[in-house]
Design an enzyme around this catalytic site. Structure first.
Site, short mmCIF file in Angstrom:
data_model
loop_
_atom_site.label_atom_id
_atom_site.label_comp_id
_atom_site.label_asym_id
_atom_site.label_seq_id
_atom_site.Cartn_x
_atom_site.Cartn_y
_atom_site.Cartn_z
N ILE A 135 0.70 -1.24 0.10
CA ILE A 135 0.02 -0.02 -0.06
C ILE A 135 0.88 1.24 -0.15
O ILE A 135 2.16 1.02 0.57
CB ILE A 135 -0.99 0.02 1.19
CG1 ILE A 135 -0.17 -0.13 2.61
CG2 ILE A 135 -2.12 -1.22 1.20
CD1 ILE A 135 -1.22 -0.20 4.01
N ASP A 136 0.52 2.26 -0.58
CA ASP A 136 1.16 3.56 -0.80
C ASP A 136 1.66 3.91 0.86
O ASP A 136 1.20 3.80 1.65
CB ASP A 136 0.66 4.65 -1.29
CG ASP A 136 -0.26 4.28 -2.67
OD1 ASP A 136 0.54 3.49 -3.30
OD2 ASP A 136 -1.06 4.71 -3.15
N LYS A 137 3.09 4.79 0.79
CA LYS A 137 3.59 5.33 1.71
C LYS A 137 2.48 6.19 2.48
O LYS A 137 2.39 5.89 3.86
CB LYS A 137 4.67 6.15 1.26
CG LYS A 137 5.20 7.20 2.59
CD LYS A 137 6.28 7.95 2.07
CE LYS A 137 6.89 8.80 3.18
NZ LYS A 137 8.04 9.74 2.55
#
Length: 309
Positions: A135-137
């Site tokens: 999942i994105d930062k």
């Protein structure tokens, strides 16, 4: 050397694409090395990366033994929701990158996993041990980590076959017209900015399908639930922008002038369902919205007691 045996349950135009899907987060270059080294056997014969794969084909892949990790363990606090000998489910905090990459030499979830967990699968390579999906930062929430190769293969197959279910909650700008729907596009690199993703023509991207349902509306904002059918880079964020309601706080795909002092998008992976790789048990995990997300909802008069996970 570690030998893995698969049985293809669908057709593939190319064997390398098949192996990329079966082995999950293994890079294309790593898969290419397996074919170049003669480590992939299909139906008893050494396979070529370009050959097709039919339903029922037996695929034997020999992976090298995992190397000593080049990534150093770091004592970064993480929320381990569940752990056993095969998997760990992590509630990742906003601001934590999942693995090392360009411009991120350390301080990642992988560094934290190496510190807190005893074992991790080696299929993802020395820079991505245990990582099955990402999942994105600046997206928070749940992701599952594989602690051995058998678990990694099983979880990757579940993601590819869409039996691993992932749901997200996001606060969107404006009021959506419909209560629910499905967004179907193709997503690829933005031709004007290669660091971003965008909705593109079919020939230039990959199919991306997202289901959505409105949870609540208040003060010109919509709390929306998203369910992924595919897992493209930045998929929910790109699709939210595509329908004209970007995720609040998204400094890449959102509106330029932000009303709230946020460090990233209000997007949270709230629910994860999977089949345990060893026991076959169907398992579901939930993670409540982080405090900063809840504070914004309170300011906008959303009913936090009615939020479902």
């Amino acid at each position: 050397m570690r030998e893995h045996i698969f049985r293809a349950d669908k057709e593939y135009r190319r064997a390398d694409a098949c192996l990329c899907e079966l082995l999950g987060d293994l890079t294309r270059s790593a898969v290419k090395k397996l074919f170049d080294g003669g480590e992939v056997i299909i139906n008893g014969r050494q396979a070529k990366a370009s050959q097709g794969v039919s339903v029922g084909d037996e695929i034997i892949c020999t992976l090298p033994d995992p190397k000593e990790y080049g990534v150093k363990p770091e004592n970064i606090p993480i929320d381990i929701v569940y752990e056993d000998d095969d998997i760990a489910v992590i509630n990742k905090q906003q601001g934590l990158t999942v693995h090392i990459g360009n411009g991120t030499p350390d301080g990642t979830l992988v560094n934290a996993l190496l510190y807190h967990l005893k074992n991790l699968s080696g299929i993802g390579g020395e820079l991505r041990p245990g990582i099955v999906h990402r999942i994105d930062k600046n997206t928070s929430g749940l992701l599952v980590v594989a602690k051995n190769d058998a678990a990694h293969v099983s979880l990757s197959a579940q993601i590819a076959e869409k039996t691993c279910k992932r749901q997200y909650l996001a606060l969107l700008e404006g009021n959506l017209k419909d209560e629910s729907g499905t967004i179907t596009t193709y997503i690829g690199r933005n031709p004007a900015d290669r660091t971003k993703m965008a909705v593109v023509e079919p020939s230039k991207g990959k199919l991306a399908v997202t289901d959505y349902a409105v949870e609540q509306r208040s003060a010109g904002y919509t709390l929306c639930r998203f369910s992924l059918r595919t897992g493209r880079t930045h998929q929910i964020r790109v699709h939210a922008r595509y329908i004209g309601h970007p995720v609040v706080g998204d400094d890449v795909y959102g509106i330029k002038k932000q009303k709230f002092a946020l460090e990233g998008q209000l997007l949270h992976a709230c629910r994860l369902e999977l089949t345990h790789p060893r026991t076959g048990e169907r398992m579901a995990f939930t993670a409540p919205l982080p405090d900063y997300f809840c504070e914004i909802l309170k300011k906008l008069a959303f009913d936090l007691s009615a939020v479902r996970y």
